[in-house]
Each structure stands twice: as C-alpha cells, then as structure tokens.
Motif scaffolding. Sequence first.
Motif, PDB file in Angstrom:
ATOM      1  N   TYR A 283       0.843  -1.196   0.000  1.00 26.61           N
ATOM      2  CA  TYR A 283       0.000   0.000   0.000  1.00 26.61           C
ATOM      3  C   TYR A 283       0.878   1.245   0.000  1.00 26.61           C
ATOM      4  N   ASP A 284       1.134   1.759  -1.178  1.00 28.02           N
ATOM      5  CA  ASP A 284       2.069   2.863  -1.363  1.00 28.02           C
ATOM      6  C   ASP A 284       1.374   4.217  -1.313  1.00 28.02           C
ATOM      7  N   ILE A 285       0.706   4.492  -0.208  1.00 30.01           N
ATOM      8  CA  ILE A 285       0.110   5.811  -0.043  1.00 30.01           C
ATOM      9  C   ILE A 285       1.193   6.865   0.034  1.00 30.01           C
ATOM     10  N   ASN A 286       2.400   6.438   0.398  1.00 30.24           N
ATOM     11  CA  ASN A 286       3.610   7.249   0.265  1.00 30.24           C
ATOM     12  C   ASN A 286       4.809   6.316   0.215  1.00 30.24           C
ATOM     13  N   SER A 287       5.945   6.846  -0.173  1.00 30.67           N
ATOM     14  CA  SER A 287       7.127   6.018  -0.394  1.00 30.67           C
ATOM     15  C   SER A 287       7.663   5.403   0.889  1.00 30.67           C
ATOM     16  N   PHE A 288       7.581   6.119   2.014  1.00 28.42           N
ATOM     17  CA  PHE A 288       8.105   5.589   3.269  1.00 28.42           C
ATOM     18  C   PHE A 288       7.297   4.391   3.749  1.00 28.42           C
ATOM     19  N   GLU A 289       6.005   4.347   3.413  1.00 27.34           N
ATOM     20  CA  GLU A 289       5.190   3.209   3.826  1.00 27.34           C
ATOM     21  C   GLU A 289       5.659   1.918   3.169  1.00 27.34           C
ATOM     22  N   VAL A 290       6.239   2.007   1.996  1.00 28.53           N
ATOM     23  CA  VAL A 290       6.775   0.805   1.358  1.00 28.53           C
ATOM     24  C   VAL A 290       7.970   0.296   2.155  1.00 28.53           C
ATOM     25  N   LEU A 291       8.856   1.196   2.570  1.00 25.18           N
ATOM     26  CA  LEU A 291       9.979   0.796   3.421  1.00 25.18           C
ATOM     27  C   LEU A 291       9.468   0.146   4.702  1.00 25.18           C
ATOM     28  N   ARG A 292       8.486   0.770   5.309  1.00 21.64           N
ATOM     29  CA  ARG A 292       7.936   0.262   6.575  1.00 21.64           C
ATOM     30  C   ARG A 292       7.368  -1.148   6.412  1.00 21.64           C
ATOM     31  N   GLN A 293       6.624  -1.367   5.346  1.00 15.72           N
ATOM     32  CA  GLN A 293       6.017  -2.678   5.131  1.00 15.72           C
ATOM     33  C   GLN A 293       7.062  -3.748   4.852  1.00 15.72           C
ATOM     34  N   MET A 294       8.147  -3.399   4.188  1.00 11.84           N
ATOM     35  CA  MET A 294       9.212  -4.375   3.952  1.00 11.84           C
ATOM     36  C   MET A 294       9.761  -4.892   5.279  1.00 11.84           C
ATOM     37  N   GLU A 295       9.832  -3.991   6.268  1.00  8.38           N
ATOM     38  CA  GLU A 295      10.360  -4.378   7.574  1.00  8.38           C
ATOM     39  C   GLU A 295       9.334  -5.158   8.394  1.00  8.38           C
ATOM     40  N   ASN A 355       0.071  -8.850 -18.896  1.00  6.00           N
ATOM     41  CA  ASN A 355       0.654  -8.298 -20.125  1.00  6.00           C
ATOM     42  C   ASN A 355       2.139  -7.986 -19.943  1.00  6.00           C
ATOM     43  N   GLY A 356       2.583  -6.802 -20.318  1.00  6.75           N
ATOM     44  CA  GLY A 356       4.012  -6.498 -20.303  1.00  6.75           C
ATOM     45  C   GLY A 356       4.633  -6.381 -18.939  1.00  6.75           C
ATOM     46  N   ARG A 357       3.826  -6.380 -17.888  1.00  3.82           N
ATOM     47  CA  ARG A 357       4.368  -6.268 -16.535  1.00  3.82           C
ATOM     48  C   ARG A 357       4.362  -7.606 -15.790  1.00  3.82           C
ATOM     49  N   GLN A 358       4.121  -8.704 -16.506  1.00  5.44           N
ATOM     50  CA  GLN A 358       3.958 -10.006 -15.876  1.00  5.44           C
ATOM     51  C   GLN A 358       5.245 -10.481 -15.214  1.00  5.44           C
ATOM     52  N   VAL A 359       5.116 -10.951 -13.970  1.00  2.97           N
ATOM     53  CA  VAL A 359       6.223 -11.559 -13.233  1.00  2.97           C
ATOM     54  C   VAL A 359       6.278 -13.043 -13.589  1.00  2.97           C
ATOM     55  N   LYS A 360       7.462 -13.522 -13.950  1.00  2.00           N
ATOM     56  CA  LYS A 360       7.612 -14.921 -14.356  1.00  2.00           C
ATOM     57  C   LYS A 360       7.386 -15.856 -13.170  1.00  2.00           C
ATOM     58  N   ASN A 361       6.753 -16.978 -13.457  1.00  2.00           N
ATOM     59  CA  ASN A 361       6.549 -18.029 -12.449  1.00  2.00           C
ATOM     60  C   ASN A 361       5.905 -17.474 -11.188  1.00  2.00           C
ATOM     61  N   CYS A 362       4.861 -16.704 -11.370  1.00  2.00           N
ATOM     62  CA  CYS A 362       4.187 -16.062 -10.243  1.00  2.00           C
ATOM     63  C   CYS A 362       3.189 -17.039  -9.620  1.00  2.00           C
ATOM     64  N   ASP A 363       3.511 -17.518  -8.439  1.00  2.00           N
ATOM     65  CA  ASP A 363       2.669 -18.499  -7.755  1.00  2.00           C
ATOM     66  C   ASP A 363       1.991 -17.958  -6.502  1.00  2.00           C
ATOM     67  N   ILE A 364       2.646 -17.025  -5.814  1.00  2.00           N
ATOM     68  CA  ILE A 364       2.104 -16.476  -4.569  1.00  2.00           C
ATOM     69  C   ILE A 364       2.259 -14.963  -4.595  1.00  2.00           C
ATOM     70  N   ALA A 365       1.178 -14.257  -4.284  1.00  2.00           N
ATOM     71  CA  ALA A 365       1.181 -12.793  -4.283  1.00  2.00           C
ATOM     72  C   ALA A 365       0.719 -12.271  -2.935  1.00  2.00           C
ATOM     73  N   LEU A 366       1.315 -11.170  -2.523  1.00  2.00           N
ATOM     74  CA  LEU A 366       0.942 -10.513  -1.268  1.00  2.00           C
ATOM     75  C   LEU A 366       0.252  -9.198  -1.592  1.00  2.00           C
ATOM     76  N   ALA A 367      -0.796  -8.879  -0.836  1.00  2.00           N
ATOM     77  CA  ALA A 367      -1.493  -7.597  -0.977  1.00  2.00           C
ATOM     78  C   ALA A 367      -1.650  -6.983   0.399  1.00  2.00           C
ATOM     79  N   GLY A 368      -1.342  -5.682   0.516  1.00  2.00           N
ATOM     80  CA  GLY A 368      -1.435  -5.012   1.804  1.00  2.00           C
ATOM     81  C   GLY A 368      -2.305  -3.778   1.726  1.00  2.00           C
ATOM     82  N   GLY A 369      -2.666  -3.245   2.915  1.00  2.00           N
ATOM     83  CA  GLY A 369      -3.502  -2.063   2.940  1.00  2.00           C
ATOM     84  C   GLY A 369      -3.258  -1.189   4.151  1.00  2.00           C
ATOM     85  N   ALA A 370      -3.403   0.144   3.951  1.00  2.00           N
ATOM     86  CA  ALA A 370      -3.280   1.178   4.979  1.00  2.00           C
ATOM     87  C   ALA A 370      -1.864   1.231   5.547  1.00  2.00           C
ATOM     88  N   GLY A 371      -1.701   1.705   6.804  1.00  2.00           N
ATOM     89  CA  GLY A 371      -0.353   1.847   7.324  1.00  2.00           C
ATOM     90  C   GLY A 371      -0.283   2.704   8.564  1.00  2.00           C
TER      91      GLY A 371
END
Length: 387
Positions: A283-295, A355-371
Amino acid sequence: MTGLQDVAVVGVHTTEQRRRLGRSALSACLEAALGALNDAGLNVSDIDGVAGRWPGPGGTVMHPGSLDWSTLLNQKVRWVQDTYPQGVPALLDAAAAISAGLCNTVLVVGGQASIKDETGSVAAYTRPENEFVQPWGAFTAVQFALVAQRYCKAYPESREAAAAVAAAIRNRGHENKEAVMYGRGPYTAEDILAAPAIATPFTLLDLCLATEGAAAMVLTSKDIARDTRAPVWILGGACEYQRQQYVNPPDYDEVWTIGTEAGERTFKMAGVSRDEVSVAQLYDINSFEVLRQMEVLGFCNAGEAAGYVKQVGVGADSKMPVNTDGGLLSYSHIGWGGPTLKIVEAVHQLRNEANGRQVKNCDIALAGGAGSGAQYYNVALLGREPA
C-alpha cells in the motif's frame, strides 16, 4: 487449515483509471461490478453477499450503505459488510462469511468519480472533519509524515531509499498503458527529492495520486470456484488495528511497527515463507510506507529497508517486484476502491494475464492495505493453487 482457504477470488475488473472520468461514481462502480461478474462467468442472480460503499445518488446517507447495492441490482442478499467494505478487510470478511455458510458468492466494489477540483489544495476526502485534522489544516499525508520524520531521523539513509522506491514504482506506471501516469517518466531518485515539498519529509512525488475510477472483485466458495475459468485462492490474511484512523495523531512508537503481528499470522496461516512470495502489492500511499512494510512483514529487519532497496530492489528486476501496475503512486488511487486495486493486480499476476508487466513463475502474491498514519494495517496472501 482454515475455512478462509476454501474461498477463491474468481472475478476482477477495473474501469478506466483517469484523473477525471467525466462520469458519476455510481456508473463507474456499476461497470466494475458487472465486469467482475462477467470475468467470473457468473450472473447478478448468483450474488448473495455485498461489500461496497454506496456512492450515491439516492440510497442511504448512513455510509457505507452496502445494502443499497441490492436495490440497484434488484437482488436479495443474505450478507452485507458495512464496516470496511474494500480491499483486504472485505476480502477476509467475505471469505469468513462464505466459509461459515452465511452466503455463497460476494461482490466487493468501490471507487470514486466527480471529485471537486480545488486548485492549490488537496482532495477534500483527505481532510476528514475530525477534531485534530480539519480545524488545524492537517490532511492525511501529514499524519504519515509525522511518523516518517521520526524514522528518517533514526535512519537518515532511508530518505534516499524512499525516493528510490518512489522512482521505481512510478516507472512501472510510466510503462503501464493503463496507468493514469503512463508516459510520465522515467524518474530517478533525484527527481523525487527535487519535487515540490508537501509535508516533510514528503515531496509531491513521494505521495499517491487522487484519481477516479472503480474496481470490483467476486469471491465464492470452493465448490463454485472450481467451475470458473481462473480462480485465485486465499492462502491467509489478517488485520491489525491500533485505533480509529485520522482522529488522534499517530505516535511513532505505537504505529511504525503496526502490521508485524498481522504479517506473522498471515504467513503462518498460509504455511509459506517470505522467500516463496513472487510479487508484493504494497500500500504505497507514500514512499516511506513501502519501506515500513518491507520491515514489518519480515522481508528485512527493522531499520534495514534502505539496505534492502539498495541491494535487492523493488523494481522489475527484483526477486520480489513491488507494485507492478504502478501502484497508488502512478497507476491510480480511487478512494474507497484503492485497496481493492491491490488485490486486482495480484489476481492478474497469478493468472499470468498482466501483459508487459507479468512476473515470471508467479505463484504467490501478497497484498497489503493502509499503514502507520492510518494506525491500522491489513495483509493477505493469494495463490495460484489452493493451500
């Protein structure tokens, strides 16, 4: 095994995403709803559950108003979700209702249009009429800036890393013909840092869009899902709430790590490791939230997100690409439909139809929200195959 894992997302649809659609929110949401049903190969008569903020006109003034959809669709329903009818919370609540036998097939829909333009101002919906927000001229980005400032002071290298994240995600939107910001790039970290300041440490390009469009998804039980063309299975998910969003100012010591427990429960429920995740729609409501979620989700240790971005990256060449459609920063952010966009893109990736943004061998995906600034977080893992 949990009952959630006996439920699949069987249909998704997004309308055109634009800065301004030139149509009503209701017409856009209806298009998304019918498109998701068509994608699933189901009919309106198959729906017996709804989670979707009613965009008006007409209907109730008591939001969210999911039950108004039964009137529009002329369909009696057995279950509605009116607490948080979008994204991961709607996904998990619908799955729980289906697995408990309260309903069989749930429509989740949301979006926005006809936003009033206010030159030199932020979107009105980012200034809720709460006691410590609107009267003081604050807006939602400021709530996130309060905690990002503390993190940036503790880890100065995070400022450049956040800019690199923003550039990488915006460049995915630059390449995605469906994104609002298609062709508006490419960007470098230096471009992000040089953009106009909005709320320290954020510049304009660190922050998400405020655009128009709608998104919908359809969930159903295992027995029905097996007869649809391309079910995507829920592997696990969890939510974590500190307090009501945008009322009390966030306390860094309380909220920077919010989502840690939810992440642990999600991976345990799914029975998968972090290394098995093919793609993350954070959930990239801002760039720092992406860093936070990685941690907090355990892809790196506390304070090490900057090193992760530098060594591993989040772009197309990363071992786990992030926000492949351009995210809220560049693809679109449609208010009540924004969190659902994360699941829609996860489904497209798992179906091998991105389409052109496809990740190869994509078996598991994560989705997040808010922050952190919103003081709650939710996360789900989806898979090509059932658990």
